[in-house]
Design an enzyme around this catalytic site. Sequence first.
Site, PDB file in Angstrom:
ATOM      1  N   ASP A 131       0.847  -1.197   0.000  1.00 47.26           N
ATOM      2  CA  ASP A 131       0.000   0.000   0.000  1.00 47.26           C
ATOM      3  C   ASP A 131       0.885   1.251   0.000  1.00 47.26           C
ATOM      4  OD1 ASP A 131      -2.453   1.285   0.103  1.00 47.26           O
ATOM      5  OD2 ASP A 131      -2.600   1.224   2.291  1.00 47.26           O
ATOM      6  N   GLY A 190      -9.739   5.049   2.181  1.00 41.42           N
ATOM      7  CA  GLY A 190     -10.417   5.800   3.236  1.00 41.42           C
ATOM      8  C   GLY A 190     -11.846   5.364   3.480  1.00 41.42           C
TER       9      GLY A 190
HETATM   10  P1  13P Z   1      -9.140   4.165   6.315  1.00 36.93           P
HETATM   11  O1  13P Z   1      -8.148   4.167   7.429  1.00 36.93           O
HETATM   12  O2  13P Z   1      -9.975   5.390   6.270  1.00 36.93           O
HETATM   13  O3  13P Z   1      -9.967   2.926   6.281  1.00 36.93           O
HETATM   14  O4  13P Z   1      -8.294   4.162   4.949  1.00 36.93           O
HETATM   15  C1  13P Z   1      -7.487   3.057   4.642  1.00 36.93           C
HETATM   16  C2  13P Z   1      -6.713   3.249   3.383  1.00 36.93           C
HETATM   17  O5  13P Z   1      -7.151   3.914   2.480  1.00 36.93           O
HETATM   18  C3  13P Z   1      -5.403   2.570   3.281  1.00 36.93           C
HETATM   19  O6  13P Z   1      -4.729   2.906   2.120  1.00 36.93           O
END
Ligand code: 13P
Length: 285
Positions: free
Chosen positions: A81, A207
């Site tokens: 990620d 997110g």
């Molecule tokens: P959240 O923490 O809002 O779930 O977002 C996770 C994310 O987008 C990881 O790349």
Amino acid sequence: MLLRGTGALAEAARTRRALPGFVAYNLETVQALVSAAERTDRPVLLQAGASAFRHAGRDLLAQLAVSAAAASTAEIGVHLDHSRDLDEITTCIEAGYTSVMIDGSHLSFSDNIALTRTAVRRAHDAGVWVEAELGAIAGNEDVSTDAEAGAMTDPRQAAEFVAATGVDALAVAVGNVHGFTDRPVALDLDRLAAIHEVTPVPLVLHGASGLPAEQLLGALDRGVAKVNVNAELRRAYLQSVADQLPTALAGADVVSTWSAARSAVADAAVRTINLLTAERRKTNA
Ligand code: 13P
């Protein structure tokens, strides 16, 4: 077993569902996410990336994630990620990661294209697919900061970006932010539909924590086929630890605390998987 290639992503896009991308930091969260994939028998992506590497050590966590995914009866991809670092991408590919995200969203449009194109070339040579980001997804990836939405993705630029880079999936900024917010986030679903109309690849929504279900499903109707979740899992972990602490402290019992936290994260992940992979009714969206 390891989930390779973009087949699961394409299938999610075709059926207006989404492949969940869950962030893992340690042994217990890796095991929780594997258990959630097995309980639901759905493909998931285990995301262990730069910030978790800072906590656990890159090689150790990467090996843990890849071996846990490979040993599972469920199909689990291991995804890097938010990486800004081509060397990190190469290392993770060598460790067995099945997909990577190159995040050039802090760069100019042309520099983002150049960086992404290099990452795509490297990853594709190894049979690994690539997610990139265009626009700015605000907020801290490890701590909820009540972030305000960043610069939104421009649909015309998105079309040009995908064509110029050969990327397999595109993370977009349409009002979404990392972490929980005091006021509910409202996605710009019209913008998302406009991006979807001109881009041939599945879109990625970062997110997702705290996003109302109808917003999330609205995004799935407009080309989103991968959804990233982190804060929701962190909160489940910490709430469980807090609940356990009074009795655990009395016996200095870490094992029951970690086991309960692992179960809480697995339960939270199962809820998200069920939402993202439920059978969808046809809509006109
Ligand atoms: P959240 O923490 O809002 O779930 O977002 C996770 C994310 O987008 C990881 O790349």
